[in-house]
Design an enzyme around this catalytic site. Structure first.
Site, PDB file in Angstrom:
ATOM      1  N   MET A  44      -8.488   5.177   1.870  1.00  0.00           N
ATOM      2  CA  MET A  44      -7.499   4.681   0.295  1.00  0.00           C
ATOM      3  C   MET A  44      -7.189   4.322  -1.148  1.00  0.00           C
ATOM      4  SD  MET A  44      -4.637   5.514   3.297  1.00  0.00           S
ATOM      5  CE  MET A  44      -4.330   7.319   3.945  1.00  0.00           C
ATOM      6  N   ALA A  48      -3.567  -8.354   8.120  1.00  0.00           N
ATOM      7  CA  ALA A  48      -4.689  -9.272   7.231  1.00  0.00           C
ATOM      8  C   ALA A  48      -5.573  -8.340   7.002  1.00  0.00           C
ATOM      9  CB  ALA A  48      -4.910 -10.822   8.192  1.00  0.00           C
ATOM     10  N   HIS A  80     -26.605 -16.776 -19.380  1.00  0.00           N
ATOM     11  CA  HIS A  80     -26.183 -18.211 -18.902  1.00  0.00           C
ATOM     12  C   HIS A  80     -24.601 -18.635 -19.367  1.00  0.00           C
ATOM     13  CE1 HIS A  80     -26.569 -22.374 -17.034  1.00  0.00           C
ATOM     14  NE2 HIS A  80     -26.437 -22.165 -18.223  1.00  0.00           N
ATOM     15  N   THR A  95       1.852   6.087  -6.579  1.00  0.00           N
ATOM     16  CA  THR A  95       2.217   4.379  -5.768  1.00  0.00           C
ATOM     17  C   THR A  95       1.468   3.930  -6.416  1.00  0.00           C
ATOM     18  OG1 THR A  95       1.961   6.173  -3.186  1.00  0.00           O
ATOM     19  CG2 THR A  95       1.258   2.757  -3.433  1.00  0.00           C
ATOM     20  N   CYS A  96       0.127   4.095  -7.127  1.00  0.00           N
ATOM     21  CA  CYS A  96      -0.929   2.967  -7.519  1.00  0.00           C
ATOM     22  C   CYS A  96      -0.595   2.133  -8.788  1.00  0.00           C
ATOM     23  CB  CYS A  96      -1.928   3.865  -7.887  1.00  0.00           C
ATOM     24  SG  CYS A  96      -2.902   2.533  -9.180  1.00  0.00           S
TER      25      CYS A  96
HETATM   26  P1  FAD Z   1      -0.035   8.332  -4.723  1.00  0.00           P
HETATM   27  O1  FAD Z   1      -0.081   7.529  -5.827  1.00  0.00           O
HETATM   28  O2  FAD Z   1       0.454   8.226  -3.412  1.00  0.00           O
HETATM   29  O3  FAD Z   1       1.027   9.328  -5.010  1.00  0.00           O
HETATM   30  C1  FAD Z   1       1.181  10.615  -4.452  1.00  0.00           C
HETATM   31  C2  FAD Z   1       2.109  10.997  -5.535  1.00  0.00           C
HETATM   32  O4  FAD Z   1       3.267  12.658  -5.130  1.00  0.00           O
HETATM   33  C3  FAD Z   1       3.742   9.862  -5.546  1.00  0.00           C
HETATM   34  O5  FAD Z   1       4.035   9.730  -7.209  1.00  0.00           O
HETATM   35  C4  FAD Z   1       4.676  11.028  -4.941  1.00  0.00           C
HETATM   36  O6  FAD Z   1       5.418  11.109  -4.833  1.00  0.00           O
HETATM   37  C5  FAD Z   1       4.042  12.140  -5.314  1.00  0.00           C
HETATM   38  N1  FAD Z   1       4.588  13.245  -4.218  1.00  0.00           N
HETATM   39  C6  FAD Z   1       4.342  12.789  -2.816  1.00  0.00           C
HETATM   40  N2  FAD Z   1       4.684  14.347  -2.041  1.00  0.00           N
HETATM   41  C7  FAD Z   1       5.442  15.150  -3.397  1.00  0.00           C
HETATM   42  C8  FAD Z   1       6.567  16.012  -3.360  1.00  0.00           C
HETATM   43  N3  FAD Z   1       5.923  17.539  -2.219  1.00  0.00           N
HETATM   44  N4  FAD Z   1       6.680  16.393  -4.998  1.00  0.00           N
HETATM   45  C9  FAD Z   1       6.294  16.045  -5.524  1.00  0.00           C
HETATM   46  N5  FAD Z   1       6.153  14.752  -4.978  1.00  0.00           N
HETATM   47  C10 FAD Z   1       5.412  14.582  -4.337  1.00  0.00           C
HETATM   48  N6  FAD Z   1      -5.995   1.105  -4.349  1.00  0.00           N
HETATM   49  C11 FAD Z   1      -6.941   0.265  -5.602  1.00  0.00           C
HETATM   50  O7  FAD Z   1      -7.542   1.173  -5.951  1.00  0.00           O
HETATM   51  N7  FAD Z   1      -6.647  -0.557  -6.051  1.00  0.00           N
HETATM   52  C12 FAD Z   1      -5.723  -1.247  -5.789  1.00  0.00           C
HETATM   53  O8  FAD Z   1      -5.717  -2.229  -6.078  1.00  0.00           O
HETATM   54  C13 FAD Z   1      -4.720  -0.783  -4.862  1.00  0.00           C
HETATM   55  N8  FAD Z   1      -3.225  -2.123  -5.037  1.00  0.00           N
HETATM   56  C14 FAD Z   1      -2.271  -1.318  -4.059  1.00  0.00           C
HETATM   57  C15 FAD Z   1      -1.781  -2.300  -3.867  1.00  0.00           C
HETATM   58  C16 FAD Z   1      -0.978  -1.612  -2.618  1.00  0.00           C
HETATM   59  C17 FAD Z   1       0.745  -2.453  -2.869  1.00  0.00           C
HETATM   60  C18 FAD Z   1      -0.348  -0.338  -2.791  1.00  0.00           C
HETATM   61  C19 FAD Z   1       0.616  -0.018  -1.276  1.00  0.00           C
HETATM   62  C20 FAD Z   1      -1.811   0.565  -2.575  1.00  0.00           C
HETATM   63  C21 FAD Z   1      -2.740   0.075  -3.298  1.00  0.00           C
HETATM   64  N9  FAD Z   1      -4.187   0.820  -3.249  1.00  0.00           N
HETATM   65  C22 FAD Z   1      -4.679   0.118  -4.206  1.00  0.00           C
HETATM   66  C23 FAD Z   1      -4.039   2.139  -2.857  1.00  0.00           C
HETATM   67  C24 FAD Z   1      -3.458   2.903  -4.240  1.00  0.00           C
HETATM   68  O9  FAD Z   1      -2.510   2.539  -4.348  1.00  0.00           O
HETATM   69  C25 FAD Z   1      -4.439   4.607  -3.533  1.00  0.00           C
HETATM   70  O10 FAD Z   1      -4.936   4.727  -2.697  1.00  0.00           O
HETATM   71  C26 FAD Z   1      -3.851   5.610  -4.258  1.00  0.00           C
HETATM   72  O11 FAD Z   1      -2.325   5.745  -5.245  1.00  0.00           O
HETATM   73  C27 FAD Z   1      -3.974   6.567  -3.793  1.00  0.00           C
HETATM   74  O12 FAD Z   1      -3.928   7.843  -5.261  1.00  0.00           O
HETATM   75  P2  FAD Z   1      -3.055   9.330  -4.598  1.00  0.00           P
HETATM   76  O13 FAD Z   1      -3.334   9.630  -6.069  1.00  0.00           O
HETATM   77  O14 FAD Z   1      -3.652  10.007  -3.403  1.00  0.00           O
HETATM   78  O15 FAD Z   1      -1.273   8.974  -3.910  1.00  0.00           O
HETATM   79  P1  NAI Z   2      -6.410  -2.162   6.190  1.00  0.00           P
HETATM   80  O1  NAI Z   2      -6.189  -1.259   6.779  1.00  0.00           O
HETATM   81  O2  NAI Z   2      -5.881  -2.596   4.363  1.00  0.00           O
HETATM   82  O3  NAI Z   2      -5.490  -3.312   6.526  1.00  0.00           O
HETATM   83  C1  NAI Z   2      -4.624  -3.113   7.842  1.00  0.00           C
HETATM   84  C2  NAI Z   2      -4.796  -4.051   9.278  1.00  0.00           C
HETATM   85  O4  NAI Z   2      -3.460  -4.288   9.964  1.00  0.00           O
HETATM   86  C3  NAI Z   2      -6.151  -4.354   9.262  1.00  0.00           C
HETATM   87  O5  NAI Z   2      -6.445  -5.339   9.061  1.00  0.00           O
HETATM   88  C4  NAI Z   2      -6.331  -3.671  11.370  1.00  0.00           C
HETATM   89  O6  NAI Z   2      -6.605  -4.619  11.988  1.00  0.00           O
HETATM   90  C5  NAI Z   2      -4.817  -4.248  11.175  1.00  0.00           C
HETATM   91  N1  NAI Z   2      -3.646  -3.781  12.745  1.00  0.00           N
HETATM   92  C6  NAI Z   2      -3.352  -2.596  12.324  1.00  0.00           C
HETATM   93  N2  NAI Z   2      -1.936  -2.500  13.518  1.00  0.00           N
HETATM   94  C7  NAI Z   2      -2.231  -3.820  13.868  1.00  0.00           C
HETATM   95  C8  NAI Z   2      -1.420  -4.134  14.660  1.00  0.00           C
HETATM   96  N3  NAI Z   2      -0.724  -3.525  15.555  1.00  0.00           N
HETATM   97  N4  NAI Z   2      -0.760  -5.748  15.086  1.00  0.00           N
HETATM   98  C9  NAI Z   2      -1.628  -6.671  14.042  1.00  0.00           C
HETATM   99  N5  NAI Z   2      -2.378  -6.217  13.145  1.00  0.00           N
HETATM  100  C10 NAI Z   2      -2.540  -5.104  13.359  1.00  0.00           C
HETATM  101  O7  NAI Z   2      -4.338  -1.741   5.305  1.00  0.00           O
HETATM  102  P2  NAI Z   2      -3.231  -2.527   4.491  1.00  0.00           P
HETATM  103  O8  NAI Z   2      -3.356  -3.517   4.459  1.00  0.00           O
HETATM  104  O9  NAI Z   2      -1.913  -1.658   5.374  1.00  0.00           O
HETATM  105  O10 NAI Z   2      -3.691  -1.214   2.963  1.00  0.00           O
HETATM  106  C11 NAI Z   2      -2.950  -0.068   2.976  1.00  0.00           C
HETATM  107  C12 NAI Z   2      -4.501   0.724   2.722  1.00  0.00           C
HETATM  108  O11 NAI Z   2      -3.874   0.130   1.071  1.00  0.00           O
HETATM  109  C13 NAI Z   2      -5.819  -0.061   2.721  1.00  0.00           C
HETATM  110  O12 NAI Z   2      -6.289   1.386   3.307  1.00  0.00           O
HETATM  111  C14 NAI Z   2      -6.073   0.186   0.911  1.00  0.00           C
HETATM  112  O13 NAI Z   2      -7.370   0.654   0.845  1.00  0.00           O
HETATM  113  C15 NAI Z   2      -4.606   0.530  -0.335  1.00  0.00           C
HETATM  114  N6  NAI Z   2      -4.963  -0.943  -0.818  1.00  0.00           N
HETATM  115  C16 NAI Z   2      -6.118  -0.675  -1.384  1.00  0.00           C
HETATM  116  C17 NAI Z   2      -6.478  -1.983  -1.870  1.00  0.00           C
HETATM  117  C18 NAI Z   2      -7.028  -2.662  -2.618  1.00  0.00           C
HETATM  118  O14 NAI Z   2      -7.868  -1.581  -3.384  1.00  0.00           O
HETATM  119  N7  NAI Z   2      -7.052  -3.839  -3.263  1.00  0.00           N
HETATM  120  C19 NAI Z   2      -4.751  -3.477  -2.304  1.00  0.00           C
HETATM  121  C20 NAI Z   2      -3.725  -3.033  -0.981  1.00  0.00           C
HETATM  122  C21 NAI Z   2      -4.135  -1.572  -0.519  1.00  0.00           C
END
Ligand code: FAD
Ligand code: NAI
Length: 466
Positions: free
Chosen positions: A318, A181, A444, A40-41
């Site tokens: 996460m 949000a 600074h 995902t990352c």
């Molecule tokens: P994942 O990155 O989800 O990887 C899991 C992998 O397992 C996937 O590639 C999937 O295809 C594979 N997989 C699953 N099941 C199987 C199977 N049965 N066989 C083979 N492969 C499989 N976190 C941050 O710290 N900083 C950020 O800026 C940030 N931004 C984000 C922005 C968005 C839009 C999103 C959605 C998430 C963001 N996150 C961020 C969260 C971060 O992406 C996740 O916490 C992180 O990727 C989790 O890592 P993971 O290795 O646990 O799983």
């Molecule tokens: P989140 O948990 O950060 O936010 C979800 C929001 O939706 C909360 O504010 C919650 O109160 C609200 N919500 C829940 N149910 C609702 C409803 N029925 N109606 C209206 N509001 C509702 O989850 P988000 O933003 O989806 O991100 C998922 C995960 O991905 C997070 O846990 C985050 O750690 C990770 N992520 C991390 C990033 C980073 O580190 N910069 C960037 C993007 C994602």
């Protein structure tokens, strides 16, 4: 056994675990269902969202601050397809880098969908339909998470979208309705607000980023409001409908009245769920809990001793860097070492502008625990550096123990907070007092002077520039 360790999933948890296992001399394989590594990352999370955040911030500055800097531009336009193409290039470079690291560390990559046959065997189904079985002494499950939703907001990936589709839109929405949000809502909502979308946030809680220190949510809302966004807090979404040309979102206000919002896209960002679909956990003697997570003990070991789990698929934040720490932790545990993770000091960052970054306890948590604490804070607008760059929004807030002065939490909203939080993590890892930081020289002019000043403020209210 064919391998010492098979890692299932190549996100930041999985690929880092695999590299550390290989470094420690284990014969390692990684299984990934997608063609590209990085999870995902790298593919649809951290990296592409930051690429679009950077591009949209450049556009916003070009439109709103360049003139004051003395830079004149004519005919400024958003080319969203090009923004998306650049983002794809950034993703491509990163995922290619992971393939290189797998080769360099002699990790075998099995591309295909993994499902358990038993506690030592995995079936891998490739895209062409063929199957192979691979065996191992140990497994590390790192299958990550997927966006979640509620029945009232059915995702159709066209107009009612998740973060994944929001990273590939080909037109700038006129009105983007964001449900939730939290972190994704704030980041991707910012991207589109900066390039011209009207953005409306509908949030169940009473503030933005409600799990962070309340001051951060309040300040972030002020900053995002400047982009023209609307906020509907404490609202309960009752339905979301794709009308073909757009979306209609209905929600209940805190007073029980109903509001209707009409837009062209609705981003559902209400959290993510652990992903174990099709993994056939039962065949290995495992089951997901009621929230879909794999249960692990303090060693990240499941109830089947040779199977470990890390990252988004288990409890905790996460976050990519949390998953990475856990990957290293399990590899070192398997090698007979005694690693440690300080979960309290895993920082959280929101890459809006200004950025938000936090580590340790929030003020709300300290209040709830009945802990005696003191607060020191310092606004960015009193920094010479912030005036020079016109990044005046923001503050640093330090929470320290009232008696011992030990820092318990640090919360920053402001330019470059994401990088500045590292100083706070180091300080807290070594159990620094606010006075320790207050007595250290900070270059600074830098934004980090706000950390020193906030610590001075916590130490007998001694801030110099306020
Ligand atoms: P994942 O990155 O989800 O990887 C899991 C992998 O397992 C996937 O590639 C999937 O295809 C594979 N997989 C699953 N099941 C199987 C199977 N049965 N066989 C083979 N492969 C499989 N976190 C941050 O710290 N900083 C950020 O800026 C940030 N931004 C984000 C922005 C968005 C839009 C999103 C959605 C998430 C963001 N996150 C961020 C969260 C971060 O992406 C996740 O916490 C992180 O990727 C989790 O890592 P993971 O290795 O646990 O799983
Ligand atoms: P989140 O948990 O950060 O936010 C979800 C929001 O939706 C909360 O504010 C919650 O109160 C609200 N919500 C829940 N149910 C609702 C409803 N029925 N109606 C209206 N509001 C509702 O989850 P988000 O933003 O989806 O991100 C998922 C995960 O991905 C997070 O846990 C985050 O750690 C990770 N992520 C991390 C990033 C980073 O580190 N910069 C960037 C993007 C994602």
């Amino acid at each position: 056994m064919q391998y010492d360790v098979i890692v299932i999933g190549s996100g930041p948890g999985g690929y880092v675990a695999a590299i550390r296992c290989a470094q420690l001399g284990m014969k390692t394989a990684i299984v990934e269902k997608y063609k590209t590594l990085g999870g995902t990352c790298l593919n649809v999370g951290c990296i592409p969202s930051k690429a679009l955040l950077d591009s949209s911030e450049h556009f916003y500055n070009a439109a709103h601050t360049f003139a004051e800097h003395g830079i004149k531009l004519a005919d400024l336009q958003v080319d969203l397809p090009q923004m998306i193409r650049r983002k794809e290039g950034v993703v491509e470079a990163n995922v290619t880098g992971i393939s290189f690291l797998m080769k360099k560390n002699k990790i075998t990559v099995h591309q295909g969908f993994g499902s358990f046959v038993d506690a030592n065997t995995l079936k891998v189904k490739k895209d062409d339909g063929s199957e192979e079985q691979i065996t191992t002494k140990n497994f590390i499950i790192a299958t990550g998470s997927k966006p979640t939703s509620f029945p009232s907001m059915p995702i159709d990936k066209k107009r009612i979208i998740t973060s994944t589709e929001a990273l590939t839109l080909q037109e700038v929405p006129k009105h983007l309705i964001v449900i939730g949000a939290g972190v994704i809502g704030a980041e991707l909502g910012s991207v589109y607000a900066r390039i011209g979308s009207k953005v409306s946030f509908v949030e169940f809680a009473d503030s933005m980023i409600p799990t962070m220190d309340k001051t951060m949510g309040k300040e972030l809302q002020k900053a995002i409001k400047k982009l023209g966004a609307d906020f509907y807090f404490s609202h309960k979404v009752t339905s979301v409908e794709n009308t073909g040309e757009g979306v209609v979102v209905k929600a209940d206000t805190p007073k029980g009245e109903q509001i209707t919002l009409e837009g062209d896209y609705c981003l559902v960002s209400v959290g993510r769920r652990p992903y174990t679909d099709g993994l056939n956990l039962e065949a290995a003697g495992l089951a997901a809990d009621s929230r879909g997570r794999i249960e692990v003990d303090d060693h990240l070991q499941t109830k089947v001793p040779n199977i470990y789990a890390i990252g988004d698929v288990i409890r905790g934040a996460m976050l990519a860097h949390k998953a990475e720490e856990e990957g290293v932790f399990v590899a070192e545990t398997l090698a007979g070492q005694k690693p440690h993770i300080n979960y309290r000091l895993i920082p959280g960052v929101v890459y809006t502008w200004p950025e938000v970054a936090s580590v340790g306890f929030t003020e709300e948590e300290l209040k709830q625990d009945g802990r005696a604490y003191k607060v020191g804070s310092f606004p960015y607008k009193a920094l010479g550096r912030a005036r020079a760059s016109m990044d005046l929004d923001g503050l640093v807030k330090v929470l320290a123990d009232k008696q011992t002065d030990e820092i318990l939490g640090m919360h920053i909203i402001g330019a470059r907070a994401a990088d500045m939080i590292a100083e706070c993590v180091v300080a807290m890892e070594y159990r620094a007092s606010a006075e320790d930081i207050a007595r250290m020289s900070h270059a600074h002019p830098t934004y980090t002077e706000a950390i020193k000043e906030a610590c001075l403020a916590a130490t007998e209210n001694r801030a110099i520039h306020m």
